[in-house]
Design a protein around this motif. Structure first.
Motif, PDB file in Angstrom:
ATOM      1  N   THR A  82      35.764  41.549  46.763  1.00  0.00           N
ATOM      2  CA  THR A  82      35.537  42.435  47.922  1.00  0.00           C
ATOM      3  C   THR A  82      35.191  41.609  49.144  1.00  0.00           C
ATOM      4  O   THR A  82      34.569  40.557  49.048  1.00  0.00           O
ATOM      5  CB  THR A  82      34.436  43.457  47.573  1.00  0.00           C
ATOM      6  N   LYS A  83      35.612  42.108  50.303  1.00  0.00           N
ATOM      7  CA  LYS A  83      35.353  41.409  51.563  1.00  0.00           C
ATOM      8  C   LYS A  83      34.414  42.263  52.421  1.00  0.00           C
ATOM      9  O   LYS A  83      34.783  43.371  52.826  1.00  0.00           O
ATOM     10  CB  LYS A  83      36.684  41.167  52.283  1.00  0.00           C
ATOM     11  N   ILE A  84      33.229  41.742  52.652  1.00  0.00           N
ATOM     12  CA  ILE A  84      32.247  42.409  53.515  1.00  0.00           C
ATOM     13  C   ILE A  84      32.280  41.668  54.839  1.00  0.00           C
ATOM     14  O   ILE A  84      31.767  40.549  54.940  1.00  0.00           O
ATOM     15  CB  ILE A  84      30.825  42.325  52.908  1.00  0.00           C
ATOM     16  N   SER A 144      32.346  37.895  41.792  1.00  0.00           N
ATOM     17  CA  SER A 144      32.947  36.599  42.099  1.00  0.00           C
ATOM     18  C   SER A 144      33.897  36.710  43.281  1.00  0.00           C
ATOM     19  O   SER A 144      34.485  37.747  43.546  1.00  0.00           O
ATOM     20  CB  SER A 144      33.694  36.073  40.874  1.00  0.00           C
ATOM     21  N   LYS A 145      34.017  35.607  44.013  1.00  0.00           N
ATOM     22  CA  LYS A 145      34.946  35.491  45.143  1.00  0.00           C
ATOM     23  C   LYS A 145      34.753  36.608  46.172  1.00  0.00           C
ATOM     24  O   LYS A 145      35.721  37.173  46.693  1.00  0.00           O
ATOM     25  CB  LYS A 145      36.386  35.448  44.641  1.00  0.00           C
ATOM     26  N   VAL A 146      33.515  36.914  46.434  1.00  0.00           N
ATOM     27  CA  VAL A 146      33.194  37.900  47.469  1.00  0.00           C
ATOM     28  C   VAL A 146      32.977  37.180  48.800  1.00  0.00           C
ATOM     29  O   VAL A 146      32.339  36.125  48.842  1.00  0.00           O
ATOM     30  CB  VAL A 146      31.939  38.705  47.077  1.00  0.00           C
ATOM     31  N   GLN A 205      49.710  37.517  51.933  1.00  0.00           N
ATOM     32  CA  GLN A 205      49.623  36.069  52.139  1.00  0.00           C
ATOM     33  C   GLN A 205      48.377  35.705  52.931  1.00  0.00           C
ATOM     34  O   GLN A 205      47.722  34.709  52.671  1.00  0.00           O
ATOM     35  CB  GLN A 205      50.854  35.584  52.929  1.00  0.00           C
ATOM     36  N   LYS A 206      48.104  36.520  53.950  1.00  0.00           N
ATOM     37  CA  LYS A 206      46.959  36.228  54.831  1.00  0.00           C
ATOM     38  C   LYS A 206      45.640  36.439  54.119  1.00  0.00           C
ATOM     39  O   LYS A 206      44.639  35.824  54.436  1.00  0.00           O
ATOM     40  CB  LYS A 206      46.987  37.170  56.045  1.00  0.00           C
ATOM     41  N   ARG A 207      45.644  37.381  53.170  1.00  0.00           N
ATOM     42  CA  ARG A 207      44.406  37.722  52.467  1.00  0.00           C
ATOM     43  C   ARG A 207      44.066  36.603  51.494  1.00  0.00           C
ATOM     44  O   ARG A 207      44.893  36.203  50.694  1.00  0.00           O
ATOM     45  CB  ARG A 207      44.637  39.033  51.713  1.00  0.00           C
ATOM     46  N   SER A 208      42.868  36.100  51.600  1.00  0.00           N
ATOM     47  CA  SER A 208      42.493  35.067  50.638  1.00  0.00           C
ATOM     48  C   SER A 208      41.311  35.592  49.842  1.00  0.00           C
ATOM     49  O   SER A 208      40.461  36.288  50.367  1.00  0.00           O
ATOM     50  CB  SER A 208      42.105  33.794  51.368  1.00  0.00           C
ATOM     51  N   ILE A 224      29.318  48.982  45.545  1.00  0.00           N
ATOM     52  CA  ILE A 224      30.672  48.850  46.089  1.00  0.00           C
ATOM     53  C   ILE A 224      31.519  48.188  45.012  1.00  0.00           C
ATOM     54  O   ILE A 224      31.095  47.205  44.407  1.00  0.00           O
ATOM     55  CB  ILE A 224      30.672  47.997  47.376  1.00  0.00           C
ATOM     56  N   GLY A 225      32.721  48.733  44.768  1.00  0.00           N
ATOM     57  CA  GLY A 225      33.582  48.227  43.709  1.00  0.00           C
ATOM     58  C   GLY A 225      34.262  46.923  44.082  1.00  0.00           C
ATOM     59  O   GLY A 225      33.860  46.222  45.009  1.00  0.00           O
ATOM     60  N   SER A 226      35.337  46.627  43.364  1.00  0.00           N
ATOM     61  CA  SER A 226      36.030  45.361  43.581  1.00  0.00           C
ATOM     62  C   SER A 226      37.242  45.553  44.485  1.00  0.00           C
ATOM     63  O   SER A 226      37.750  46.653  44.637  1.00  0.00           O
ATOM     64  CB  SER A 226      36.458  44.769  42.245  1.00  0.00           C
ATOM     65  N   LYS A 227      37.657  44.452  45.099  1.00  0.00           N
ATOM     66  CA  LYS A 227      38.838  44.423  45.981  1.00  0.00           C
ATOM     67  C   LYS A 227      38.737  45.417  47.135  1.00  0.00           C
ATOM     68  O   LYS A 227      39.760  45.976  47.579  1.00  0.00           O
ATOM     69  CB  LYS A 227      40.119  44.659  45.177  1.00  0.00           C
ATOM     70  N   CYS A 228      37.533  45.686  47.601  1.00  0.00           N
ATOM     71  CA  CYS A 228      37.373  46.535  48.786  1.00  0.00           C
ATOM     72  C   CYS A 228      37.424  45.673  50.051  1.00  0.00           C
ATOM     73  O   CYS A 228      37.166  44.469  50.004  1.00  0.00           O
ATOM     74  CB  CYS A 228      36.023  47.254  48.753  1.00  0.00           C
ATOM     75  N   ILE A 229      37.763  46.307  51.171  1.00  0.00           N
ATOM     76  CA  ILE A 229      37.647  45.652  52.477  1.00  0.00           C
ATOM     77  C   ILE A 229      36.745  46.522  53.346  1.00  0.00           C
ATOM     78  O   ILE A 229      37.079  47.667  53.645  1.00  0.00           O
ATOM     79  CB  ILE A 229      39.015  45.487  53.164  1.00  0.00           C
TER      80      ILE A 229
END
Lengths: 328, 328, 328
Positions: free
Chosen positions: A136-138, A116-118, A94-97, A150-155
């Motif tokens: 992914t979140k940098i 997209s949506k990085v 839920q917290k992850r956007s 760096i791939g997708s959906k990484c943190i």
């Protein structure tokens, strides 16, 4: 977080035994429950806490029959332990956007490719021709060198350093201040007893679903790749030297280290403060006990080793018992 | 990198046995060679790979006589092993450029003195009255405190923290997120059993040609200096406490630690996860085996020690054999 | 620093025996004194240095009677050792300034609350709804996540990462690149032998007067809090896992680690490279020797333990003597 008992029951497929409208805003352990919190009760040893617990909701097994009065609302599920893990997942998700964000003060070189949506936080640096997959979140203060993929959906948490040319898969989590791609520790002795640096031109490949802890170091190889295979989990402050291969699905606890060119198999369990010397092969499904020091190959899979140098645990415990006896 | 066989032959003083125009763009190990790559063959155990290797070029000793057909172009040199180190050097040197650069978003205080052709990356901070010698590269996110002196031709990787007043020599390499100059761990016990901090006003001196790994910590001294002497190489995640002196030309593998005020001699070899207690003197040319714990002075030079507490290796191995036997 | 002998005498309540106008600008150890420096002499073993010392001032006990000629000005105090600690304190306090400062290039989110006379360096990031108490110094490159609370008079050195929601007390010092609040290392095994992440939603509470070394990692808890209690001091490169509680007034030397959910009592002394396994309770006033590995509860307070697995030191030393003898 903010949930009513009936909402949680919906999420977990449970039933409410008490006030369905009672609202909680935090998790707590059953031994330190407080108003506004939700606890869970799974281990029978803790049953007495159920009766004194001040939390508003307690998750219990469907089969639980209280022996005393309970003030909390009970939320009954098939498996209280599994239900809590699900609820923690739900709350975290839920917290992850997933939304596009660029910190006012980040720097992303123009030749990089960003999916997209990085999210790219303030003071993060993304080098030339780097590629970052979608969602992914940098985080703030991350360094992504030139040509990194760096791939997708990484943190990637604050202060992670990824040297130029390294490759990170999908769904990878890297915790704060970890370093991926520093030079391997290789020096050739010269005649005057000084040391000449051997340059390292290889890289590090971190496969999908890997998690790397805070302040971990993974060195790049001299040539070829250091490889962390799919699903491997590495705890804080571990050292992975140049040309090491580890995994898939191996777990490695804090402050352990693998020296250069060693290969650690799949599904191994490496406890804390373990050391594995260089150029070794460790079979699949090996368990290394805390502080073990491995100085030879482990050929047979499924062994449990301890000691320095390490050997089979059962024998080690007998040896250690004899060792202790000798000092009496 | 991109080289023709004949160009590499020129660089290494070798001869081409095959197509002088064939082009390679990467290094590979002989066991994992692929088209477009260059490999080397030095260890006779790996000879069978020469015949199956898919790389376009293999560096071999001038004296090598193939026993089977080889598809790769052979590049013959006096010493294949040394030639590869030279080629890695050459490639790395080619990539390194010495040109003046200031990241758009770095901050360099006006009272600092910056030499010629210095690179200062984005988000790097250079404090007041700091001095940085010519040709040094200060990567992104580095912190250089007030009054720090850094010599020439150094490489300071992202996220290194150098506390105010520290001194770094020439040709020093410091890997990402290492910390130079944190406070020594010194506390005086008070009557109420709490601890009073002892302030540390000294510094750290890192001499020329030192390499310091990622996430290493070097504490400053209480008074005087913690000193890393010329040519010493320190691997990732090591701890060098306050007032330690180490080297010259000593090497120290990952996750080892030296406690406060100990002096480690020259040309020592310290393996991984070794600990040396405080206020000790370790003679020159000492070798400390992996996970050794040194609790006393080492006065005689040239010894090899192991165990915790450590003692001579040969004796240790006999003791350990007896220890293992006792558990059978 | 720059002091005349008479000024130092005033600060320390001492008397000058020599030139009251002589000026010093640095501390030095008695064995490496030089002009312009101040030394101290407390340990009788070092008396011969008093006569050869080239420092301009030597702090000595009031009762000291030189046996030879001394060239330095003597500064006589009741307790030379304590006087030096006071003088180091004084000098450090002088350097510390409490004034409002915002780096040109920091980012402080508008919804954060910043106390009076707070220093926030360049490239520091302070997240949404974070709170920072008065007189605290947030050095360059620090990351303070959303909702973090930091007390007053803290010093947070460059590159520290504090994850969202963590709580730091008053007078806390955190050294460079330490990480507070990374995820605990928790994974549940799945049927296909891969690992499922268990989310951690708790936090870390660092109480007043704690000092945390460089590159330390403190993981947040699954639920509830990881707690570092008042006055506890943690050296560089230590690991504090999720749900651990430690202190108050416990000290922990470099490269030691405490695994998940263990409770370390008050006034314990943990030497370097010690490991404590998970879910244990260690009694107050326990001393753990260097490289000890603790695998069971320590119920009786005041013990000194060593070995892996650890047991009482005296017995350990006898056992180890027997172990060494067996190899002769």
């Amino acid at each position: 977080m903010k949930f009513k008992a009936k909402e949680i029951a919906d999420i977990l497929g449970g039933t409410v035994d008490g006030d369905p409208e009672v609202t909680v805003t935090a998790f707590a352990r059953i031994e330190s429950g407080k108003p506004g919190a939700i606890c869970f009760f799974a281990n029978p040893k803790y049953e007495h806490y159920v009766y004194s617990c001040k939390s508003d909701i307690i998750i219990v097994n469907r089969t639980f029959v209280p022996k005393e009065a309970v003030t909390a609302t009970l939320l009954r599920v098939d498996d209280a332990y599994a239900a809590v893990a699900s609820l923690l997942d739900y709350v975290t998700a839920q917290k992850r956007s997933y939304r596009r964000y660029r910190g006012l003060r980040c720097r992303v070189r123009l030749s990089s490719k960003i999916g997209s949506k990085v999210y790219i936080g303030d003071f993060a640096y993304v080098g030339k021709k780097a590629e970052i997959g979608g969602f992914t979140k940098i985080y703030e203060h991350v360094y992504v060198g030139d040509g990194v993929k760096i791939g997708s959906k990484c943190i990637i948490y604050p202060g992670v350093r990824i040297y130029p040319g390294m490759v990170i898969g999908d769904n990878v989590i890297i915790h704060a201040n970890a370093v991926i791609g520093s030079d391997g520790f290789g020096f050739a002795p010269l005649e005057d007893k000084s040391w000449k640096k051997i340059e390292h031109t290889g890289n590090v490949i971190v496969e999908d679903d890997v998690e790397i802890g805070a302040n971990v170091c993974v060195d790049k190889s001299q040539m070829g790749s250091t490889v962390i295979r799919r699903g491997t989990k590495i705890d804080n402050l571990c050292q992975i030297a140049h040309n090491v291969e580890i995994g898939p699905d191996t777990v490695m606890a804090s402050q352990s280290g693998i020296a250069g060119s060693s290969k650690i198999g799949s599904h191994c369990i490496i406890a804390g403060q373990v050391g594995v010397a260089g150029h070794l092969t460790i079979a699949d499904d090996t368990t290394l006990g805390a502080q073990a020091g491995v100085l030879g190959n482990v050929k047979e899979s499924g062994q449990v080793l301890m000691g320095s140098p390490a050997f089979p645990l059962k024998q080690y415990l007998r040896c250690y018992a004899a060792f202790k006896k000798a000092g009496k």
